[in-house]
Enzyme design. Structure first.
Site, short mmCIF file in Angstrom:
data_model
loop_
_atom_site.label_atom_id
_atom_site.label_comp_id
_atom_site.label_asym_id
_atom_site.label_seq_id
_atom_site.Cartn_x
_atom_site.Cartn_y
_atom_site.Cartn_z
NE ARG A 1 -4.35 -1.25 0.17
CZ ARG A 1 -4.64 -2.26 -0.64
NH1 ARG A 1 -3.78 -2.65 -1.57
NH2 ARG A 1 -5.79 -2.90 -0.54
CG HIS B 1 -4.02 -1.04 -6.78
ND1 HIS B 1 -4.36 -0.34 -5.65
CD2 HIS B 1 -4.09 -2.35 -6.43
CE1 HIS B 1 -4.64 -1.19 -4.67
NE2 HIS B 1 -4.48 -2.43 -5.12
#
Ligand code: NDP
Ligand code: OXD
Length: 310
Positions: free
Chosen positions: A225, A273
């Site tokens: 993250r 992502h």
């Protein structure tokens, strides 16, 4: 009476998941009413994506669990209306995807593939590629994904160090934990892979101080993250050559803003992502098994510890 299962995610996800979920529920022997619109007071389980419009769980008075479609739970653990068990996604398909993505990027760095792929001159300059056994890869986070990645890299012959909150034992991996463990893990990290969850305790795990511990010329791969890294500290380390290159899949703001310096930095690869995605068929089997467990009053799999945040 059928078990009422609400699917609460973006509409396009329903198209992908409806049939695999129906098949998996049938295979698990569950008489299910699966839909995107069930009266809240009649819902037994919620299959959930944190970007769904459902954010207030208060009316779901008889629901037994929220079954997350994502591995990351940082957008739901803090929801004060959620009082029932929350399971995160541990999906064999997602895990395979992460193993393949990380291994590919480790190999890019390990074999210095850019030298040949990006070559523009005509100089014939052979070199001896290193062997995996000469390279230390450090994986921060030895959970479902970090452990699977570590096992594959061990299989390929890499020297693998892993770091987690609690002590671990993964065959072939030097397992470290706690603050001292992080220092030791980073000192030898020629390639560091971040597979930690986004929690208050993991924010800025890589910062100016911890980046300074790494060998000069090290590489960073972050499919975990964005907040795991202090961006300014990383940019400084990239500019100075302390960190040779970083491959970043996740960011504090997504999509990564157009003017973010990562886009144009010659030593940064940005990916949108995409490291690993929950796969509908395998994930549906996991969800159906958790519903079967709930109905049989057995413990749920992959429960999130709300205090720890993952
Ligand atoms: P897990 O919960 O299985 O593992 C998390 C690991 O991090 C555990 O080893 C845990 O330690 C460790 N950890 C947590 N807090 C700390 C801490 N304070 N200090 C040291 N170690 C810590 O998660 P997964 O492996 O399933 O997933 C990891 C993350 O990957 C997700 O949270 C998500 O953010 C990200 N992800 C990204 C995707 C992408 O496409 N980019 C796709 C899927 C996931 P311990 O073992 O002791 O509990
Ligand atoms: C996840 C992700 O958390 O895709 O599942 O990032």
């Amino acid at each position: 009476m059928p078990v009422n299962i609400l699917f609460a995610a973006r509409p396009e996800r329903w198209t992908t998941y409806e049939q695999p979920l129906r098949n998996a529920l049938k295979d698990a022997g569950i008489d299910a009413h699966l839909a995107t619109d069930i009266a809240p007071s009649e819902v037994d389980y919620i299959v959930y994506a944190p970007n769904s419009t459902l954010q207030d769980f208060t009316p779901y008075t008889r629901a037994k669990a929220v079954l997350n479609l994502w591995a990351g739970v940082e957008n739901i653990t803090g929801n004060p209306t959620l009082k029932i068990p929350l399971a995160r996604m541990v999906d064999p398909g997602l895990t395979k995807g992460m193993v393949e993505w990380v291994t590919g990027h480790v190999m890019r760095y390990h074999l210095d593939l850019d030298t040949d792929i990006l070559k523009t001159d005509t100089v014939w300059a052979p070199r001896t590629p290193p062997l995996a056994q000469e390279r230390t890869v450090t994986i921060l986070g030895l959970g479902a994904l970090g452990t699977a990645v570590a096992e594959t890299l061990v299989f390929l012959g890499f020297k693998v160090t892993g770091w987690s909150r609690s002590p671990k034992n993964v065959p072939g991996v030097t397992c470290l934990h706690g603050a001292e463990g992080l220092e030791q893990a980073l000192k030898t990290a020629e390639i560091a892979v971040l597979l930690l969850p986004n929690t208050a305790a993991t924010e800025n795990t890589l910062n100016a101080d911890t980046l300074a511990l790494m060998p000069t010329g090290a590489f960073i791969i972050n499919p975990g993250r964005g907040p795991l890294i202090d961006d300014d500290a990383l940019l400084t380390a990239l500019d100075s050559g302390k960190i040779a290159h970083a491959t970043l899949d996740v960011f504090r703001t997504e999509p990564l803003p157009q003017n973010h310096p990562y886009w144009s930095h010659r030593n940064v690869t940005v990916t949108p992502h995409i490291a690993a995605e929950t796969r509908a068929i395998t994930a549906s089997t996991v969800i159906a098994e958790n519903i079967r467990r709930g109905q049989a009053q057995e413990d749920f799999l992959h429960l999130v510890d709300r205090d720890l945040g993952y």
